[in-house]
Design a protein around this motif. Structure first.
Motif, PDB file in Angstrom:
ATOM      1  N   GLN A   1      36.449  33.079  41.561  1.00  0.00           N
ATOM      2  CA  GLN A   1      35.911  31.833  41.681  1.00  0.00           C
ATOM      3  C   GLN A   1      35.257  31.556  43.163  1.00  0.00           C
ATOM      4  N   GLU A   2      35.118  32.574  43.904  1.00  0.00           N
ATOM      5  CA  GLU A   2      34.492  32.639  45.199  1.00  0.00           C
ATOM      6  C   GLU A   2      33.196  32.926  45.319  1.00  0.00           C
ATOM      7  N   ALA A   3      31.955  32.289  45.572  1.00  0.00           N
ATOM      8  CA  ALA A   3      30.621  32.464  45.870  1.00  0.00           C
ATOM      9  C   ALA A   3      30.685  33.911  46.687  1.00  0.00           C
ATOM     10  N   ASP A   4      31.406  34.195  47.525  1.00  0.00           N
ATOM     11  CA  ASP A   4      31.124  35.121  48.438  1.00  0.00           C
ATOM     12  C   ASP A   4      31.055  36.522  47.603  1.00  0.00           C
ATOM     13  N   SER A   5      32.208  36.280  46.713  1.00  0.00           N
ATOM     14  CA  SER A   5      32.377  37.708  45.456  1.00  0.00           C
ATOM     15  C   SER A   5      30.994  38.076  45.238  1.00  0.00           C
TER      16      SER A   5
ATOM     17  N   GLU B   1      34.187  30.308  37.265  1.00  0.00           N
ATOM     18  CA  GLU B   1      33.451  31.582  37.764  1.00  0.00           C
ATOM     19  C   GLU B   1      31.893  31.323  37.531  1.00  0.00           C
TER      20      GLU B   1
ATOM     21  N   THR C   1      38.693  42.253  41.726  1.00  0.00           N
ATOM     22  CA  THR C   1      38.922  41.482  42.778  1.00  0.00           C
ATOM     23  C   THR C   1      39.506  42.425  43.948  1.00  0.00           C
TER      24      THR C   1
ATOM     25  N   ALA D   1      30.985  29.402  40.490  1.00  0.00           N
ATOM     26  CA  ALA D   1      30.846  30.321  41.911  1.00  0.00           C
ATOM     27  C   ALA D   1      29.529  31.250  41.732  1.00  0.00           C
TER      28      ALA D   1
ATOM     29  N   PRO E   1      37.775  37.580  44.847  1.00  0.00           N
ATOM     30  CA  PRO E   1      38.334  36.548  43.767  1.00  0.00           C
ATOM     31  C   PRO E   1      37.060  36.136  43.117  1.00  0.00           C
TER      32      PRO E   1
END
Length: 242
Positions: free
Chosen positions: A168-172, A196, A161, A199, A166
């Motif tokens: 559950q965030e698509a940008d990750s 997850e 992370t 995302a 995070p």
């Protein structure tokens, strides 16, 4: 098996808890191991850069810039109880776990179907990566000190992370795709958590839910994500020549 579980991809990204390994092992073995040692770590090694940075992050998150070591330890314990995926908690846990693995006090857990499949995928030229809420140092120790020896050579990169973001965030997932240099549509993410998977799909990845009996998300709604009960139910097609 149906074609729904056959994936033409160039790389597989693995979640750990509930996917390659039992959540119960992490909760019942690793969490208590670190929790018993937080106080000593903060008291004797608070000036170490990694520890100091994590402590500063705890203070920032709780809005208490003057929090002393006892208060930080108290917050860490609360986060453990709540199973918070807070980056500073994972950093400090990772430091303690890595040392425990190195001393032989800890040995990681993998489901029986996982290691053989990972070895086969690696031998076939598949790139393997890890993306877990546990810190990179914890992931490295986890794969180095498995019941079947050092598995770290099977993976090409580790993400958490902090260096990805995070889960559950698509940008990750966009960040990971850019880092590994594989088009999103040629990346497959394996996880036991629908949020997850959602995302990763939003970032253009292929997704596959791993539904293991007895895991916290065993009865979760995976929506229209393909799913399997074990890694032996996954088939990877030959890599593209482009």
């Amino acid at each position: 098996m149906t074609d729904r579980n056959v994936f033409a991809v160039d790389a597989v990204v693995l979640d750990i808890e509930g996917t390659t390994s039992a959540t119960g092992f992490v909760v019942d073995v690793l969490y208590p191991y670190a929790r018993e040692r937080f106080g000593a770590l903060l008291a004797s090694r608070g000036a170490e850069p990694e520890v100091a940075r994590a402590v500063a992050q705890v203070r920032d998150e709780i809005g208490e810039p003057g929090a002393d070591a006892a208060r930080v330890e108290e917050v860490l314990g609360q986060w453990v109880d709540a199973d918070r995926k807070a980056t500073p908690l994972k950093t400090l846990q990772g430091i303690l776990w890595a040392e425990g693995f190195a001393r032989g006090e800890l040995v990681s857990h993998f489901y029986p179907d996982v290691i053989e499949v990972l070895r086969r995928w690696h031998a076939d030229g598949m790139q393997l990566y890890v993306y877990s809420s546990g810190s990179v140092s914890a992931q490295r120790a986890w794969f180095t000190h498995s019941p079947e020896g050092d598995l770290l050579g099977l993976v090409s990169g580790l993400y958490d992370t902090e260096n990805a973001g995070p889960k559950q965030e698509a940008d990750s997932y966009r960040k990971i795709a850019s880092s590994v240099g594989v088009p999103p549509a040629r990346l497959l993410f394996l996880s036991d958590r629908p949020g997850e998977l959602d995302a990763a799909r939003a970032a253009g990845w292929r997704t596959l839910g791993v539904r293991r009996a007895g895991e916290p998300y065993a009865d979760a709604d995976f929506g229209d994500h393909a799913e399997v009960p074990a890694f032996t139910g996954i088939s990877l097609a030959a890599r593209s020549s482009s």
